[in-house]
Structure formats: C-alpha cells, structure tokens
Design a protein around this motif. Structure first.
Motif, mmCIF file in Angstrom:
data_model
loop_
_atom_site.group_PDB
_atom_site.id
_atom_site.type_symbol
_atom_site.label_atom_id
_atom_site.label_comp_id
_atom_site.label_asym_id
_atom_site.label_seq_id
_atom_site.Cartn_x
_atom_site.Cartn_y
_atom_site.Cartn_z
ATOM 1 N N PHE A 30 1.439 7.627 5.375
ATOM 2 C CA PHE A 30 1.845 8.690 5.242
ATOM 3 C C PHE A 30 0.469 9.716 5.149
ATOM 4 C CE2 PHE A 30 3.373 12.583 3.195
ATOM 5 C CZ PHE A 30 4.813 12.978 3.930
ATOM 6 N N ALA A 31 -0.325 9.276 4.111
ATOM 7 C CA ALA A 31 -1.403 10.350 3.937
ATOM 8 C C ALA A 31 -2.249 10.224 5.163
ATOM 9 C CB ALA A 31 -2.171 9.589 2.791
ATOM 10 N N VAL A 59 7.688 0.822 10.028
ATOM 11 C CA VAL A 59 7.699 -0.711 9.655
ATOM 12 C C VAL A 59 7.971 -0.549 8.192
ATOM 13 C CG1 VAL A 59 6.623 -2.883 9.765
ATOM 14 C CG2 VAL A 59 6.529 -1.480 11.828
ATOM 15 N N PHE A 60 7.061 -0.032 7.529
ATOM 16 C CA PHE A 60 6.892 -0.133 6.196
ATOM 17 C C PHE A 60 7.939 0.663 5.300
ATOM 18 C CE2 PHE A 60 2.277 -0.297 6.983
ATOM 19 C CZ PHE A 60 1.993 -1.726 6.704
ATOM 20 N N GLY A 82 1.445 0.146 2.194
ATOM 21 C CA GLY A 82 1.199 0.445 3.579
ATOM 22 C C GLY A 82 1.832 1.952 3.936
ATOM 23 N N TYR A 83 3.011 2.186 3.451
ATOM 24 C CA TYR A 83 3.749 3.448 3.495
ATOM 25 C C TYR A 83 2.777 4.601 3.110
ATOM 26 C CZ TYR A 83 7.298 6.854 2.432
ATOM 27 O OH TYR A 83 8.301 8.342 2.280
ATOM 28 N N LEU A 141 7.958 -5.473 -1.400
ATOM 29 C CA LEU A 141 8.020 -4.079 -1.799
ATOM 30 C C LEU A 141 6.507 -3.553 -2.129
ATOM 31 C CD1 LEU A 141 10.980 -3.474 -4.359
ATOM 32 C CD2 LEU A 141 10.424 -2.331 -2.223
ATOM 33 N N VAL A 142 6.078 -4.468 -2.886
ATOM 34 C CA VAL A 142 4.439 -3.938 -3.425
ATOM 35 C C VAL A 142 3.773 -3.857 -2.040
ATOM 36 C CG1 VAL A 142 2.349 -4.759 -4.392
ATOM 37 C CG2 VAL A 142 4.546 -5.157 -5.634
ATOM 38 N N PHE A 143 3.659 -4.720 -1.210
ATOM 39 C CA PHE A 143 2.944 -4.574 0.181
ATOM 40 C C PHE A 143 3.304 -3.382 1.151
ATOM 41 C CE2 PHE A 143 2.352 -5.617 4.548
ATOM 42 C CZ PHE A 143 1.000 -5.795 4.517
#
Length: 413
Positions: free
Chosen positions: A91-92, A112-113, A86-87, A80-82
């Motif tokens: 997105f940004a 993927v994230f 990445g997400y 989750l943290v990783f």
C-alpha cells in the motif's frame, strides 16, 4: 470448560474489529479519495484509475477458496503476520508510482495480501469461537470497517490537502502496519482449544431434551451443482457489484457534486451509522434469523439509492448516508452469517471460500462498472438505478436459496 471472567472470544472480536478497521477502508472505502489527484496528475480517465481496484479485487475470484482452506490449517496467525507486512509495504508503495501501470502492478500484489487479512480470516475466527451469539460477534467484528471508514475519511482528506497523495499513501501504510501488527501479536488465537477453552454455545439441553443444530454437514463439494448454491452465489456476485460500485465511487461522486468537505462528512456519516446497522443485523440474525437481516439491509440500501437519484440538497445527502449505513452489513455481515446458517462444521470454511470468490468477482467489477457509466453518461444516476435493481434481485436470490437449502438439512447434536 475453563472458566474466565470474560470469554476470550470477545478479545478475538476486538482484534477482528481492529483488523477490519485497518485493512478494508484503505483499499475499498478510501480508494476513490485518490481518484481526482491521480487522474489529474497522470491525465487519465476515472475508469483507468478504477482498473487498479478491479485488479485488486479480481485476485479474490481465483484465490479465495485456496486461502480459506490454507487459513484453516492451524497457521492462521502466521499467515496474518506475514500478510500484514506485505499489505502495508504494498500500500505504501503506491506513493512511489510514476505512471498508472505501476499502480496496476502494485494492485496485483496487494490483492493477494488483502485476501489474507480481510473478511476471510475474520469470518473463520468468529466461526471458530462462536456458535451462540455468532451474529452479534460477527457484526461487531465487521463494524470495524465502518469505524475505519469514519476515521480514515477525514484523515485521508486532511493528509491529501497537506502532504499530497504520495505521502498520504506512505503515512496510511505505516499506520496500518503498526496497528494491525500489534493487535494480531497480542490477541489473535486461532481456536479456543489452543488455550484450553471451548466455542461459545448455549447449554446443549433444554429440560433434558437435546438441542439439535440443523444444517448441511456433508462435504460441500457434493452440493456445488445444487440450484440453491447457485442462487446464493449469483446473489453474492450482484452484492459484490453493488458494494464495490457504491462504496468505491461514493467519495468521488459526493466530492464532485457537493464538494470535498460535505462529501467527506457524508462518507463519515454512513461509515459510523454502518456500525449500528451491522449491529442491528447481527441481533436480528440471532433473534429472528438471517432472512430478517437480509431484508433489513436491502431496505436500507434501496432507500439510499432512491434518495441518491432524487435529491440534490446537503440534507438529502446526509439522510441517504444514514440509510446506506444501515444497509452496509449486506456486504460484510450477511455473507458469512448466511453461509454459517446453512453449512456446518468444517464445511463452513470451504463454502465461504467459494462465496467470497463470487463476492470478489462482483467487487472487481463494481467500481469499474460505475465509473465507466459515469464517464459515458457524464452522470452517476444511471449507475445508481442499476445498483438499486441489483440490490433487490440479490435479496430475492438469497432468500430463495436459503429456503431451498432446507431440504438438504440434517440434525446434529
């Protein structure tokens, strides 16, 4: 069992609620908010922009079974943290693209994230912590999507108007990162055993008669070719098309027909009503069984699509938004509850991986399918009719699949 004033599992539900509120709306509910400014700047069609969502959702077709298995190996929090990192970065990064092809590449990575921070980990966490009141717990967690949509809809509209689409991507990415990372760090525990607790269950006897849990306890792989599994999977595919095709295109369709302000209000209405709709479906599941939840959600969606094709007034738009919100649990609450009602024990994660794969296949097609029909006919009406038919067919397939699965159920104390 260690006694606590409030069962820690409800903190898990809260954390899952926040994750769903942060992670799902930006790439599903709010994706089409960027449709008009990006298609205008890049001079592309609606379907060309929507291909980004198709690419993102397609990742789930192939990766869902693998991710479901990996998230059940005792390292869910690290995943989750990783993945949150990445997400958020992915997105940004949408705000940096100079052409639609760069948008496609980012969607591939983000997809993927997204799988690692959405419904798969949330459904696994709820299943790990709850047997009793699982329907309510799951519906509360999944209701985060509605609250997130309710908040992100006006926020993204305001940001787009004041800062433009590039900075809006960046700002939302930062908000998602800070909120999700803090929540995960403070609250997430993969299993009750990790902190000396047990899954929430009813007492295991009534009047000294053992309670048995009926379902399929054998290895899921031996059932993959059974007709009941394929009835459910095809229903999931259609459900994914309906969910993505409606949620992914409603904001743009409403804005085109009713204007940005009215359209944004309609999105906020079905997002907030969706919280109550999911709660009702969870309660129905716990009190009456998952079939009642399926029928309730199907009725809400069907009425919404019928109104969508027959009304042109603002009042009609708001009413159909209410019905749509009541049925929104079909996309998030019903799939894990239906699979949880059939497959038990360690089988749940494996079975849900395949189910989510079919859902993602539908999600990858839905928004693109609707936008292509809108481009071809210069109206969304044909698409709404097809989604209505798909909704009803999915309902029938799920009920048939559930009933046929009972012939393979066994009892377990």
């Amino acid at each position: 069992m260690k006694k606590t004033t409030v069962f820690y599992g409800w903190r898990i539900v809260f954390a899952c609620f926040i994750l769903m509120a942060c992670m799902i709306p930006p790439v599903v509910t709010m994706a089409s908010k960027f449709l008009i400014p990006i298609t205008t700047e890049f001079n592309i069609s609606k379907s060309s922009f929507t291909l980004s969502n198709t690419i993102l959702q397609t990742m789930g077709i192939f990766l869902s079974p693998i991710i479901s298995k990996n998230l059940s190996n005792g390292k869910l929090k690290k995943h989750l943290v990783f993945s949150i990192i990445g997400y958020s970065i992915s997105f940004a990064s949408y705000g940096l693209v100079t052409n639609i092809y760069m948008h496609y590449v980012i969607s591939f990575v983000l997809g993927v994230f997204y799988l690692n921070v959405g419904t798969i980990p949330v459904s696994i966490l709820i299943n790990n912590w709850f047997e009793y009141k699982k329907g309510v717990a799951m519906s509360l967690a999944m209701a985060g999507t509605g609250i997130g949509g309710f908040l992100f809809s006006p926020l993204s509209t305001s940001l787009l108007e004041n800062f433009g689409w590039r900075k809006t991507y960046l700002i939302i990415g930062v908000i998602v990162f800070l909120t999700a990372m803090l929540t995960t760090t403070l609250f997430i525990k993969e299993k009750p055993e990790d902190i000396g607790l047990e899954k929430l269950t009813k007492d295991n006897t009534i009047d000294n008669v053992p309670i048995v849990d009926k379902g399929i306890w054998d290895d899921f792989k031996s059932y993959k070719k059974k007709i009941f599994v394929w009835l459910i999977l095809i229903g999931m595919l259609l459900n994914g098309i309906v969910h993505s095709g409606s949620v992914g295109q409603f904001p743009a369709a409403f804005e085109i027909k009713y204007g940005a302000i009215v359209g944004s209000l309609a999105v906020s209405i079905y997002s907030i009503v969706g919280v109550f709709g999911k709660m009702i479906m969870g309660i129905l599941n716990d009190k009456k069984g998952v079939i009642y939840s399926i029928i309730f959600g199907t009725a809400g969606f069907s009425l919404a699509f019928i109104l969508l094709m027959s009304t042109s007034s603002n009042e009609g738009l708001y009413l159909l938004s209410v019905f749509y919100g009541l049925g929104m649990g079909l996309g998030a609450v019903v799939p894990p509850l239906l699979i949880g009602a059939i497959f038990k024990g360690e089988n749940y994660s494996v079975a849900y991986g395949y189910v989510n794969s079919m859902m993602q296949a539908g999600m990858s097609l839905g928004a693109m399918f609707v936008s292509m029909l809108a481009d071809k006919f210069n109206t969304y009406t044909v698409a709404w009719f097809i989604l209505l038919v798909f909704t009803i067919v999915a309902c029938v397939l799920w009920i048939l699949g559930y009933q046929k699965s009972k012939s393979y159920w066994t009892k377990h104390l």
